[in-house]
Scaffold this active site. Sequence first.
Site, PDB file in Angstrom:
ATOM      1  N   TYR A 133       0.461  -0.896   0.235  1.00  0.00           N
ATOM      2  CA  TYR A 133       0.619   0.239   0.039  1.00  0.00           C
ATOM      3  C   TYR A 133       0.832   1.226   0.081  1.00  0.00           C
ATOM      4  O   TYR A 133       1.502   2.071  -0.815  1.00  0.00           O
ATOM      5  CB  TYR A 133      -0.983  -0.521   1.358  1.00  0.00           C
ATOM      6  N   TYR A 145       3.276  13.898 -14.166  1.00  0.00           N
ATOM      7  CA  TYR A 145       2.016  14.180 -15.528  1.00  0.00           C
ATOM      8  C   TYR A 145       2.265  15.918 -14.850  1.00  0.00           C
ATOM      9  O   TYR A 145       1.885  16.510 -15.320  1.00  0.00           O
ATOM     10  CB  TYR A 145       0.508  13.746 -14.883  1.00  0.00           C
ATOM     11  N   ARG A 172     -10.007  -2.124  10.579  1.00  0.00           N
ATOM     12  CA  ARG A 172      -9.197  -1.351  11.536  1.00  0.00           C
ATOM     13  C   ARG A 172     -10.261  -1.335  12.610  1.00  0.00           C
ATOM     14  O   ARG A 172     -11.176  -2.095  12.992  1.00  0.00           O
ATOM     15  CB  ARG A 172      -9.514  -0.561  10.458  1.00  0.00           C
TER      16      ARG A 172
HETATM   17  N1  UDP Z   1      -5.672  -1.894  15.709  1.00  0.00           N
HETATM   18  C1  UDP Z   1      -6.229  -3.007  16.711  1.00  0.00           C
HETATM   19  N2  UDP Z   1      -7.260  -3.873  16.561  1.00  0.00           N
HETATM   20  C2  UDP Z   1      -7.746  -3.949  15.861  1.00  0.00           C
HETATM   21  C3  UDP Z   1      -7.640  -2.819  14.904  1.00  0.00           C
HETATM   22  C4  UDP Z   1      -6.338  -2.073  15.149  1.00  0.00           C
HETATM   23  O1  UDP Z   1      -5.357  -2.461  18.215  1.00  0.00           O
HETATM   24  O2  UDP Z   1      -8.925  -4.683  15.744  1.00  0.00           O
HETATM   25  C5  UDP Z   1      -4.572  -1.074  15.506  1.00  0.00           C
HETATM   26  C6  UDP Z   1      -3.439  -0.935  14.987  1.00  0.00           C
HETATM   27  O3  UDP Z   1      -2.504  -1.943  15.144  1.00  0.00           O
HETATM   28  C7  UDP Z   1      -2.845   0.069  14.711  1.00  0.00           C
HETATM   29  C8  UDP Z   1      -4.091   0.625  15.013  1.00  0.00           C
HETATM   30  O4  UDP Z   1      -5.089   0.283  15.552  1.00  0.00           O
HETATM   31  O5  UDP Z   1      -1.947   0.062  15.357  1.00  0.00           O
HETATM   32  C9  UDP Z   1      -4.935   1.318  13.777  1.00  0.00           C
HETATM   33  O6  UDP Z   1      -5.426   0.357  12.531  1.00  0.00           O
HETATM   34  P1  UDP Z   1      -6.171   0.873  11.289  1.00  0.00           P
HETATM   35  O7  UDP Z   1      -6.195  -0.960  10.857  1.00  0.00           O
HETATM   36  O8  UDP Z   1      -7.598   1.126  12.075  1.00  0.00           O
HETATM   37  O9  UDP Z   1      -5.446   1.734  10.643  1.00  0.00           O
HETATM   38  P2  UDP Z   1      -3.669   2.015  10.169  1.00  0.00           P
HETATM   39  O10 UDP Z   1      -3.361   3.584  11.146  1.00  0.00           O
HETATM   40  O11 UDP Z   1      -2.862   0.989  10.784  1.00  0.00           O
HETATM   41  O12 UDP Z   1      -3.856   2.007   9.003  1.00  0.00           O
END
Ligand code: UDP
Length: 313
Positions: free
Chosen positions: A147, A161, A188
Amino acid sequence: MKKTALVTGGAGFLGSYLCERLLGLGFKVICLDNLITGNIKNIETFRKDPRFEFIRHDVSKPIFIKSKIAFVLHFASPASPADYLNYPIQTLKVGSLGTHNALGVAKEKKARFLLASTSEVYGDPLVHPQTEEYWGNVNCIGPRGVYDEAKRFAEAITMAYHRVHKVDTRIVRIFNTYGPRMRKNDGRAIPNFISQALLHKPLTVYGKGRQTRSFCYVDDLIDGLIRLLMSSVASPVNIGNPNEMCLIDLAKLIVKFAQSKSKIHFKPLPVDDPKQRRPDITRARKYLKWQPKVSLAMGLTKTIAWYRTVMDT
Ligand code: UDP
């Protein structure tokens, strides 16, 4: 005549709000989405609007549109770590080939182009808070690299561009955003925590929960995006809410707001999970006169209320 905006990923979480806002501003909207992480339900309320057209299409494949286009907003991409781990190749393709195709439309139609980039371009940041000048700390071969590097490539080709073909480009670096329409199984933090809290199941906090994020409510984010689109700022702009917090505190807050009996369950920290993240929004404040207005308490209350309507609780 009404101007037309093309929104790639228009059936996704942010894309669908953008389509809705653009219709509200009087635009015609063409929405492209292959629905791998988007959902047709997100566009249900305005799908029948005669100014709206949905085309099921993978933007990593060439895009041909007959009508005039004034704006191309490139929002197609898996955006949740769980999603881009499930779809690593599609994520790389939509950030690279998809961005190339979307830029091709903008060039051909002489349209203004807005790239949805991300705070992930900063990786696990060594500079805090993150300013747009910071070049980032990304592990290109790690699981999140698909990503991060796709979006870094997307920014690079957008600037190329802009410089070579004089395409009128904008780049937004989107920080963690939440609100209604995020899939409950999106993986998330906020969708997971709210779904778990409403079912009174344990909240899965990764690591010790000491890592930080800064969460922006979707309405604020869309206001910032529209301001950037209508501005003349070609360099990247962070849009997000600087209200930084630890994940453990977020989990506890959601338990409280959802009036849940859930406990916290600690799980291993994902590989390369950024330890801290907070946008420096000086540039957005200065050039877009934008800053978030919705408090976390208000945003979470609205989001939890929406999840109650889609959960079988
Ligand atoms: N996270 C967590 N439990 C969950 C999902 C995510 O503790 O069930 C944590 C993850 O490890 C990160 C933060 O929450 O540190 C945000 O994760 P998210 O997937 O929302 O987005 P990111 O900021 O990592 O892209």
